[in-house]
Design a protein around this motif. Structure first.
Motif, PDB file in Angstrom:
ATOM      1  N   ARG A   1      13.786   8.754 -51.521  1.00  0.00           N
ATOM      2  CA  ARG A   1      13.882   7.421 -52.476  1.00  0.00           C
ATOM      3  C   ARG A   1      12.461   7.610 -53.378  1.00  0.00           C
ATOM      4  NH1 ARG A   1      11.840   2.072 -51.737  1.00  0.00           N
ATOM      5  NH2 ARG A   1      12.887   0.809 -53.060  1.00  0.00           N
ATOM      6  N   GLY A   2      12.849   7.165 -54.547  1.00  0.00           N
ATOM      7  CA  GLY A   2      11.673   7.025 -55.558  1.00  0.00           C
ATOM      8  C   GLY A   2      11.870   8.353 -56.645  1.00  0.00           C
ATOM      9  N   LYS A   3      10.963   8.358 -57.474  1.00  0.00           N
ATOM     10  CA  LYS A   3      10.963   9.403 -58.487  1.00  0.00           C
ATOM     11  C   LYS A   3      10.940  10.715 -57.655  1.00  0.00           C
ATOM     12  CE  LYS A   3       8.149  10.444 -62.692  1.00  0.00           C
ATOM     13  NZ  LYS A   3       8.293  11.889 -62.738  1.00  0.00           N
ATOM     14  N   ASN A   4      12.103  11.449 -58.430  1.00  0.00           N
ATOM     15  CA  ASN A   4      12.100  12.906 -57.898  1.00  0.00           C
ATOM     16  C   ASN A   4      11.139  13.843 -58.410  1.00  0.00           C
ATOM     17  OD1 ASN A   4      13.771  14.897 -56.097  1.00  0.00           O
ATOM     18  ND2 ASN A   4      14.296  15.465 -57.959  1.00  0.00           N
ATOM     19  N   ASP A   5      10.591  14.835 -57.662  1.00  0.00           N
ATOM     20  CA  ASP A   5       9.637  15.784 -58.216  1.00  0.00           C
ATOM     21  C   ASP A   5      10.696  17.148 -58.100  1.00  0.00           C
ATOM     22  OD1 ASP A   5       7.827  17.855 -58.688  1.00  0.00           O
ATOM     23  OD2 ASP A   5       6.103  16.715 -57.883  1.00  0.00           O
ATOM     24  N   GLU A   6      10.858  17.587 -59.216  1.00  0.00           N
ATOM     25  CA  GLU A   6      11.810  18.694 -59.398  1.00  0.00           C
ATOM     26  C   GLU A   6      11.170  19.918 -58.958  1.00  0.00           C
ATOM     27  OE1 GLU A   6      15.106  19.059 -60.887  1.00  0.00           O
ATOM     28  OE2 GLU A   6      15.176  16.807 -60.957  1.00  0.00           O
ATOM     29  N   ARG A   7       9.921  20.123 -58.835  1.00  0.00           N
ATOM     30  CA  ARG A   7       9.236  21.069 -58.290  1.00  0.00           C
ATOM     31  C   ARG A   7       9.814  21.288 -56.694  1.00  0.00           C
ATOM     32  NH1 ARG A   7       3.387  19.957 -60.280  1.00  0.00           N
ATOM     33  NH2 ARG A   7       4.125  17.729 -59.847  1.00  0.00           N
ATOM     34  N   PHE A   8      10.041  20.149 -56.012  1.00  0.00           N
ATOM     35  CA  PHE A   8      10.488  20.480 -54.550  1.00  0.00           C
ATOM     36  C   PHE A   8      12.017  20.567 -54.540  1.00  0.00           C
ATOM     37  CE2 PHE A   8       6.680  17.346 -53.757  1.00  0.00           C
ATOM     38  CZ  PHE A   8       6.038  18.125 -52.873  1.00  0.00           C
ATOM     39  N   GLY A   9      12.805  19.983 -55.591  1.00  0.00           N
ATOM     40  CA  GLY A   9      14.064  20.222 -55.303  1.00  0.00           C
ATOM     41  C   GLY A   9      14.824  19.033 -56.200  1.00  0.00           C
ATOM     42  N   PRO A  10      16.138  19.095 -56.246  1.00  0.00           N
ATOM     43  CA  PRO A  10      16.926  18.441 -57.208  1.00  0.00           C
ATOM     44  C   PRO A  10      17.045  16.900 -56.619  1.00  0.00           C
ATOM     45  CG  PRO A  10      18.309  19.496 -55.925  1.00  0.00           C
ATOM     46  CD  PRO A  10      17.209  19.819 -55.420  1.00  0.00           C
ATOM     47  N   ARG A  11      17.419  16.009 -57.892  1.00  0.00           N
ATOM     48  CA  ARG A  11      17.241  14.537 -57.506  1.00  0.00           C
ATOM     49  C   ARG A  11      18.606  14.366 -56.460  1.00  0.00           C
ATOM     50  NH1 ARG A  11      15.359   9.438 -57.750  1.00  0.00           N
ATOM     51  NH2 ARG A  11      15.123  10.582 -55.662  1.00  0.00           N
ATOM     52  N   PHE A  12      19.666  14.865 -56.562  1.00  0.00           N
ATOM     53  CA  PHE A  12      20.924  14.612 -55.789  1.00  0.00           C
ATOM     54  C   PHE A  12      21.169  15.790 -54.855  1.00  0.00           C
ATOM     55  CE2 PHE A  12      21.409  11.922 -59.684  1.00  0.00           C
ATOM     56  CZ  PHE A  12      21.384  10.697 -59.140  1.00  0.00           C
ATOM     57  N   VAL A  13      20.864  15.624 -53.592  1.00  0.00           N
ATOM     58  CA  VAL A  13      20.993  16.926 -52.864  1.00  0.00           C
ATOM     59  C   VAL A  13      22.315  16.973 -52.112  1.00  0.00           C
ATOM     60  CG1 VAL A  13      20.058  18.177 -50.663  1.00  0.00           C
ATOM     61  CG2 VAL A  13      18.652  16.707 -52.346  1.00  0.00           C
ATOM     62  N   ASN A  14      22.970  18.328 -52.302  1.00  0.00           N
ATOM     63  CA  ASN A  14      24.216  18.560 -51.915  1.00  0.00           C
ATOM     64  C   ASN A  14      24.076  18.585 -50.035  1.00  0.00           C
ATOM     65  OD1 ASN A  14      26.409  20.472 -50.537  1.00  0.00           O
ATOM     66  ND2 ASN A  14      27.204  20.145 -52.279  1.00  0.00           N
ATOM     67  N   MET A  15      24.950  17.911 -49.667  1.00  0.00           N
ATOM     68  CA  MET A  15      24.380  17.698 -47.900  1.00  0.00           C
ATOM     69  C   MET A  15      25.859  18.247 -47.308  1.00  0.00           C
ATOM     70  SD  MET A  15      21.436  16.781 -47.195  1.00  0.00           S
ATOM     71  CE  MET A  15      21.440  16.113 -45.559  1.00  0.00           C
ATOM     72  N   SER A  16      26.708  19.397 -48.008  1.00  0.00           N
ATOM     73  CA  SER A  16      27.775  19.808 -47.313  1.00  0.00           C
ATOM     74  C   SER A  16      27.436  20.594 -46.042  1.00  0.00           C
ATOM     75  CB  SER A  16      28.576  20.668 -48.206  1.00  0.00           C
ATOM     76  OG  SER A  16      27.839  21.646 -48.873  1.00  0.00           O
ATOM     77  N   GLU A  17      26.300  21.075 -46.044  1.00  0.00           N
ATOM     78  CA  GLU A  17      26.065  21.894 -44.833  1.00  0.00           C
ATOM     79  C   GLU A  17      24.604  21.691 -44.387  1.00  0.00           C
ATOM     80  OE1 GLU A  17      26.810  26.204 -45.368  1.00  0.00           O
ATOM     81  OE2 GLU A  17      25.911  26.852 -43.645  1.00  0.00           O
ATOM     82  N   PRO A  18      24.244  20.431 -43.929  1.00  0.00           N
ATOM     83  CA  PRO A  18      23.071  20.369 -43.539  1.00  0.00           C
ATOM     84  C   PRO A  18      22.374  21.238 -42.440  1.00  0.00           C
ATOM     85  CG  PRO A  18      24.393  18.670 -42.587  1.00  0.00           C
ATOM     86  CD  PRO A  18      25.270  19.390 -43.769  1.00  0.00           C
ATOM     87  N   TYR A  19      23.187  21.639 -41.539  1.00  0.00           N
ATOM     88  CA  TYR A  19      22.958  22.527 -40.540  1.00  0.00           C
ATOM     89  C   TYR A  19      23.557  23.874 -40.751  1.00  0.00           C
ATOM     90  CZ  TYR A  19      21.271  17.904 -38.833  1.00  0.00           C
ATOM     91  OH  TYR A  19      20.604  17.103 -38.599  1.00  0.00           O
ATOM     92  N   SER A  20      22.812  25.017 -40.740  1.00  0.00           N
ATOM     93  CA  SER A  20      23.417  26.371 -41.185  1.00  0.00           C
ATOM     94  C   SER A  20      24.511  26.800 -40.197  1.00  0.00           C
ATOM     95  CB  SER A  20      22.228  27.229 -41.383  1.00  0.00           C
ATOM     96  OG  SER A  20      22.650  28.638 -41.302  1.00  0.00           O
ATOM     97  N   ARG A  21      25.559  27.335 -40.751  1.00  0.00           N
ATOM     98  CA  ARG A  21      26.823  27.424 -40.045  1.00  0.00           C
ATOM     99  C   ARG A  21      26.356  28.752 -39.592  1.00  0.00           C
ATOM    100  NH1 ARG A  21      30.471  25.918 -44.531  1.00  0.00           N
ATOM    101  NH2 ARG A  21      30.207  23.981 -44.429  1.00  0.00           N
ATOM    102  N   LYS A  22      25.667  29.598 -40.233  1.00  0.00           N
ATOM    103  CA  LYS A  22      25.433  31.214 -39.629  1.00  0.00           C
ATOM    104  C   LYS A  22      24.472  31.079 -38.420  1.00  0.00           C
ATOM    105  CE  LYS A  22      23.950  34.478 -42.410  1.00  0.00           C
ATOM    106  NZ  LYS A  22      23.097  34.897 -43.604  1.00  0.00           N
ATOM    107  N   MET A  23      23.499  30.049 -38.617  1.00  0.00           N
ATOM    108  CA  MET A  23      22.694  29.768 -37.516  1.00  0.00           C
ATOM    109  C   MET A  23      23.336  29.192 -36.263  1.00  0.00           C
ATOM    110  SD  MET A  23      18.924  28.664 -39.318  1.00  0.00           S
ATOM    111  CE  MET A  23      17.661  29.024 -37.942  1.00  0.00           C
ATOM    112  N   MET A  24      24.054  28.357 -36.600  1.00  0.00           N
ATOM    113  CA  MET A  24      25.107  27.722 -35.381  1.00  0.00           C
ATOM    114  C   MET A  24      25.887  28.919 -34.707  1.00  0.00           C
ATOM    115  SD  MET A  24      26.513  24.040 -36.374  1.00  0.00           S
ATOM    116  CE  MET A  24      26.606  23.960 -38.058  1.00  0.00           C
ATOM    117  N   ASP A  25      26.385  29.604 -35.597  1.00  0.00           N
ATOM    118  CA  ASP A  25      27.073  30.660 -34.894  1.00  0.00           C
ATOM    119  C   ASP A  25      26.520  31.798 -34.132  1.00  0.00           C
ATOM    120  OD1 ASP A  25      29.539  29.657 -36.111  1.00  0.00           O
ATOM    121  OD2 ASP A  25      29.706  31.006 -37.869  1.00  0.00           O
ATOM    122  N   LYS A  26      25.316  31.954 -34.744  1.00  0.00           N
ATOM    123  CA  LYS A  26      24.266  32.735 -33.915  1.00  0.00           C
ATOM    124  C   LYS A  26      23.961  32.362 -32.620  1.00  0.00           C
ATOM    125  CE  LYS A  26      22.436  36.789 -33.479  1.00  0.00           C
ATOM    126  NZ  LYS A  26      23.377  37.793 -33.574  1.00  0.00           N
ATOM    127  N   ALA A  27      23.523  30.963 -32.883  1.00  0.00           N
ATOM    128  CA  ALA A  27      22.983  30.219 -31.354  1.00  0.00           C
ATOM    129  C   ALA A  27      24.028  30.070 -30.260  1.00  0.00           C
ATOM    130  CB  ALA A  27      22.572  28.895 -32.010  1.00  0.00           C
TER     131      ALA A  27
END
Ligand code: HPA
Length: 270
Positions: free
Chosen positions: A140-166
């Motif tokens: 929340r608050g002003k977004n600093d684009e150096r970190f990342g975008p204003r609106f973050v896609n959350m379709s894969e918050p937890y890596s499927r590849k890492m889950m499969d490997k685990a």
């Protein structure tokens, strides 16, 4: 915030010229993982500029740098919780720092209350998704684009590849794991029976007071993220009377060797 993060990163780089690939956040009762690390450097939080200081019993406060079979790791021994009074920016500050120390993959562990009837105390749950019910958003608050975008896609918050490997590693080590959806609530009270029922009703399997903010900020910066939870109590009629912090710590400590082994092998093999 950007300047603060860079200042902290410069301070740490002045203490150790170590470039970790993995960041690990250790939850309640799960701090023993650092014994698996060949430690090169330990920095107590209270010596790191701009870092908040951990206050909860059972949480040690230090950044631990080292290797696990050659893989470079920085572990947070103890994390910051919203319920302690920190803002979400403070809670997630170390994740920002880890990113600029070189971390590409974040592994987060926690203790949680189970509401899926297939879980029991001691169950190890790979977090496959989460629901954010925290009352403040770390972005929340002003977004600093150096970190990342204003609106973050959350379709894969937890890596499927890492889950499969685990899961593959868990099977090979004969460690029983399940997967589940984690609900993040602010705490610090444990849930009422009605609240545990709500957690189940809205499609979640377990509930806790951490992880969600760190994962959101990790995804803001495109870190690949893996989450694992130990069920330390069951949120149901039979069990709710005895839920205490002591019980949570005890159950987490009992499951710790398995969680530790799983995380260690994920780092080595992924
Ligand atoms: N609820 C919320 N947080 C928790 C729980 C719980 O039952 N157990 C461990 N952390």
């Amino acid at each position: 915030m950007w300047e603060q993060v860079q200042e902290t990163v410069s301070y740490i780089k002045g203490k150790t010229n170590f470039t970790p690939e993995y960041g690990v956040i250790l939850g309640s009762g799960l701090g023993g993982f650092t014994e698996d690390i060949q430690i090169e450097h330990t920095l107590p939080y209270n010596e790191i500029p701009n870092f908040p200081v951990s206050t909860v019993q059972g949480h040690k406060g230090a950044l631990v740098f080292g290797t696990i079979q050659g893989k470079k790791v920085v572990a947070m021994q103890g994390r910051f919780h919203f319920y302690e009074g920190y803002s979400m920016k403070e809670v997630t500050f170390p994740v920002r720092v880890m990113k600029y120390l070189g971390v590409e993959k974040l592994i987060v562990s926690n203790a949680s209350g189970g509401v899926n009837p297939n879980f029991k105390v001691g169950s190890i749950v790979i977090i496959k998704d989460h629901v954010n019910f925290m009352p403040e958003h770390p972005l929340r608050g002003k977004n600093d684009e150096r970190f990342g975008p204003r609106f973050v896609n959350m379709s894969e918050p937890y890596s499927r590849k890492m889950m499969d490997k685990a899961k593959e590693i868990a099977a090979s080590l004969q460690i029983e794991v399940q997967d589940g959806v984690y609900l993040g609530l602010q705490g610090p009270t444990f849930e009422t029976l009605a609240e545990y029922k709500m957690v189940r009703a809205i499609g979640c399997d377990c509930v806790g007071m951490s992880t969600v903010p760190e994962v959101i900020v990790a995804r803001h910066m495109e870190l690949e993220t893996f989450g694992i939870s130990v069920i330390t109590d069951m949120g149901n009629e039979e069990s709710i009377d005895t839920i205490t912090h002591a019980e949570v710590l005890e159950a987490a400590q009992e499951a710790e060797p398995k969680v530790r082994n799983l995380i260690k092998n994920l780092i080595i093999q992924y």
